[in-house]
Design a protein around this motif. Structure first.
Motif, short mmCIF file in Angstrom:
data_model
loop_
_atom_site.label_atom_id
_atom_site.label_comp_id
_atom_site.label_asym_id
_atom_site.label_seq_id
_atom_site.Cartn_x
_atom_site.Cartn_y
_atom_site.Cartn_z
N GLY A 147 0.85 -1.19 0.00
CA GLY A 147 0.00 0.00 0.00
C GLY A 147 0.88 1.24 0.00
O GLY A 147 2.08 1.16 0.22
N THR A 148 0.28 2.38 -0.24
CA THR A 148 1.04 3.62 -0.29
C THR A 148 1.08 4.27 1.09
O THR A 148 0.18 4.11 1.90
CB THR A 148 0.43 4.60 -1.30
N GLY A 149 2.13 5.02 1.33
CA GLY A 149 2.26 5.78 2.57
C GLY A 149 2.50 7.24 2.25
O GLY A 149 3.43 7.58 1.51
N LYS A 150 1.64 8.12 2.77
CA LYS A 150 1.78 9.56 2.54
C LYS A 150 1.92 10.26 3.89
O LYS A 150 1.02 10.17 4.73
CB LYS A 150 0.58 10.11 1.78
N GLU A 167 5.02 2.60 -2.20
CA GLU A 167 5.86 3.79 -2.24
C GLU A 167 5.61 4.67 -1.02
O GLU A 167 4.54 4.65 -0.42
CB GLU A 167 5.60 4.59 -3.51
N TRP A 168 6.63 5.46 -0.69
CA TRP A 168 6.53 6.44 0.39
C TRP A 168 6.58 7.85 -0.19
O TRP A 168 7.38 8.14 -1.08
CB TRP A 168 7.69 6.28 1.37
N SER A 169 5.75 8.71 0.36
CA SER A 169 5.79 10.14 0.04
C SER A 169 5.85 10.90 1.35
O SER A 169 4.94 10.81 2.18
CB SER A 169 4.54 10.55 -0.75
N LEU A 170 6.95 11.63 1.56
CA LEU A 170 7.16 12.38 2.80
C LEU A 170 7.43 13.83 2.44
O LEU A 170 8.38 14.13 1.72
CB LEU A 170 8.33 11.77 3.57
N GLU A 171 6.57 14.74 2.96
CA GLU A 171 6.67 16.14 2.55
C GLU A 171 6.56 17.08 3.75
O GLU A 171 5.87 16.79 4.73
CB GLU A 171 5.53 16.49 1.57
N ASN A 172 7.23 18.23 3.61
CA ASN A 172 7.06 19.37 4.51
C ASN A 172 7.04 18.96 5.98
O ASN A 172 6.11 19.27 6.73
CB ASN A 172 5.75 20.12 4.17
N ILE A 189 10.72 12.29 -1.24
CA ILE A 189 10.91 13.07 -0.03
C ILE A 189 11.14 14.52 -0.43
O ILE A 189 12.06 14.84 -1.19
CB ILE A 189 12.12 12.53 0.78
N THR A 190 10.27 15.41 0.08
CA THR A 190 10.31 16.82 -0.33
C THR A 190 10.28 17.73 0.88
O THR A 190 9.39 17.61 1.73
CB THR A 190 9.10 17.15 -1.25
N ILE A 207 13.99 9.87 -4.58
CA ILE A 207 13.93 11.24 -5.10
C ILE A 207 13.75 12.18 -3.93
O ILE A 207 12.75 12.14 -3.21
CB ILE A 207 12.77 11.40 -6.10
N MET A 208 14.72 13.06 -3.72
CA MET A 208 14.67 14.03 -2.63
C MET A 208 14.73 15.44 -3.23
O MET A 208 15.72 15.80 -3.86
CB MET A 208 15.83 13.81 -1.66
N LYS A 209 13.66 16.20 -3.00
CA LYS A 209 13.59 17.57 -3.50
C LYS A 209 13.62 18.55 -2.33
O LYS A 209 13.11 18.25 -1.25
CB LYS A 209 12.32 17.78 -4.32
N ASP A 210 14.21 19.72 -2.55
CA ASP A 210 14.32 20.74 -1.51
C ASP A 210 14.94 20.16 -0.25
O ASP A 210 14.50 20.42 0.87
CB ASP A 210 12.94 21.34 -1.18
#
Length: 289
Positions: A147-150, A167-172, A189-190, A207-210
């Motif tokens: 499953g996805t993780g946000k 996939e993992w999405s980690l932001e702010n 990761i942003t 992928i790591m942004k900012d």
């Protein structure tokens, strides 16, 4: 003729399964429980197939709400317990011939927490998605098999995120010590502030942004590309990048190379007090501002 027989058998089988599902007698299951925020230090959620949502609330209480389907007459799909200063939530699928067939989402476990750091938050899921929004904890551990993780707006001293197939999405977010591990899935990761970060993947991109310059950052994948772009120019950094793909780019202001080989680039920016390692067995590596 044989094809017609096979088709008929499949239709009969599916019809029988659907009929079995209907006979199970699904009904809606809803429950809501609240706790005084000062009385709880730890929350642990264990779910087999329902989605998990963790979010901030303006109220003074911790609220746990569940909304989904109950397939059996006697067994609640979700059980909430409170022992001393720990709350546990368990969701289990009913076992049986129809338990492996799911049409649409089974349910959601929602946890609302005032923006006060709990000592420990643990979220374990097998098949559902996990979403964490504007939460705070001293330590948070999130595990997802499929499953996805946000994760967005998280504040934590230590955060550990583990995925087998998603996939993992980690932001702010701000996570002092960050660990992200995935077997088959990408990591996005942003704008995350972290003193120490370790991002690893067996088969996926990183992928790591900012990115924010921290004490140490290690990104490693066996099969996938690594892209790291800094929000601001690093001022004191030692860089090591290795890939058997022979495709490595390091484009940082005032970067001085000390090693420039086909499969490896090393160098420094400033006094090299901080450290960045990027390692990919077969992928492309790009490190930029």
């Amino acid at each position: 003729m044989k094809n017609s027989i096979v088709t008929s058998i499949i239709l009969i089988t599916v019809s029988g399964l659907l009929s079995g599902c209907q006979q199970t007698g699904e009904k809606n299951f809803k429950e809501e429980t609240s706790f005084e925020v000062g009385s709880i230090e730890e929350i642990e959620i264990n779910s087999e197939s329902w989605d998990i949502e963790l979010q901030n609330t303006e109220t003074e209480n911790i609220i746990i709400a569940v909304d989904g389907k109950q397939k059996g007459k006697n067994n609640d799909p979700v059980i909430i317990n409170n022992e001393e200063k720990k709350v546990t939530v368990k969701q289990r699928d009913e076992k049986g011939i129809s338990s492996g067939f799911s049409f649409g989402k089974e349910g959601t476990i929602s946890i609302s927490i005032p923006k006060k750091k709990l000592a420990q938050i643990t979220l374990n899921n097998t098949y559902g998605d996990i979403k964490v929004m504007d939460a705070a904890a001293e330590n948070i551990t999130v595990s997802n098999d499929s499953g996805t993780g946000k994760i967005e707006g998280l504040s934590a001293e230590k955060g550990k995120f583990i995925s087998k197939d998603g996939e993992w999405s980690l932001e702010n977010s701000s996570v002092k010590e960050l660990i992200v591990t995935s077997a088959a899935g990408d990591n996005y990761i942003t704008n995350v502030i972290s003193s120490k970060g370790e991002i690893t993947s067996t088969d996926g991109e990183i992928i790591m942004k900012d990115a924010i310059e921290g004490e140490s950052l290690r990104a490693e994948t066996k099969s996938g590309d690594i892209t790291i772009s800094y929000k601001e120019t690093p001022t004191s950094l030692k860089v090591t990048a290795n890939s058997n793909s022979f495709d490595i780019t390091v484009d940082l202001n005032n970067f001085k190379k000390t090693v420039n080989a086909e499969n490896s680039i090393e160098g420094t920016v400033g006094d090299r007090l901080n450290k960045l390692e990027a390692i990919s067995k077969n992928g492309v590596i790009n490190i930029t501002e």
